[in-house]
Write a protein that holds these residues in place. Structure first.
Motif: not given
Length: 120
Positions: A41-47
């Motif tokens: 779930k941490l894998a978001q745009e900008g990570s």
């Protein structure tokens, strides 16, 4: 238009997303970035991401897009083209023509007769 040639890859890798260690599937690789698949779930745009290709090669970068479980990573610095070629493969390789397999390593054989119930 892409700046770098992409090579297909199919291997499990360790990576860090915003400092958390996760396992992801690496599906393509270029000098400028890669595509991974992860449920994280941490894998978001900008990570912030660090892709561990080997014990000695860790590529820092950032997620620039996310669609479902897939994420596009742009590396902070280019990866040497020879390293990319080492990890990648192309569909034109001789062994693929003689022994075609899917991405899980299962042979692609003619199974229509079996599917139609024609097995004796």
């Amino acid at each position: 238009m892409r700046s770098y040639n992409r090579f297909r890859v199919d291997q499990e890798i360790d990576c860090r997303i915003d400092g958390k260690g996760v396992v992801a599937s690496l599906y393509n690789l270029s000098s400028g970035g890669c595509m991974i698949e992860t449920d994280e779930k941490l894998a978001q745009e900008g990570s912030e991401v660090e892709i561990n290709l080997t014990n000695k090669i860790a590529m820092p970068g950032r997620i620039v897009w996310r669609v479902s479980k897939n994420a596009g990573i742009k590396f902070d610095l280019p990866l040497h083209q020879k390293v990319v070629e080492h990890f990648g493969y192309s569909e034109d390789e001789e062994f693929d023509r003689n022994d075609p397999r899917d991405r899980f390593g299962i042979p692609l054989v003619e199974i229509r007769a079996q599917a139609a119930g024609m097995i004796e």
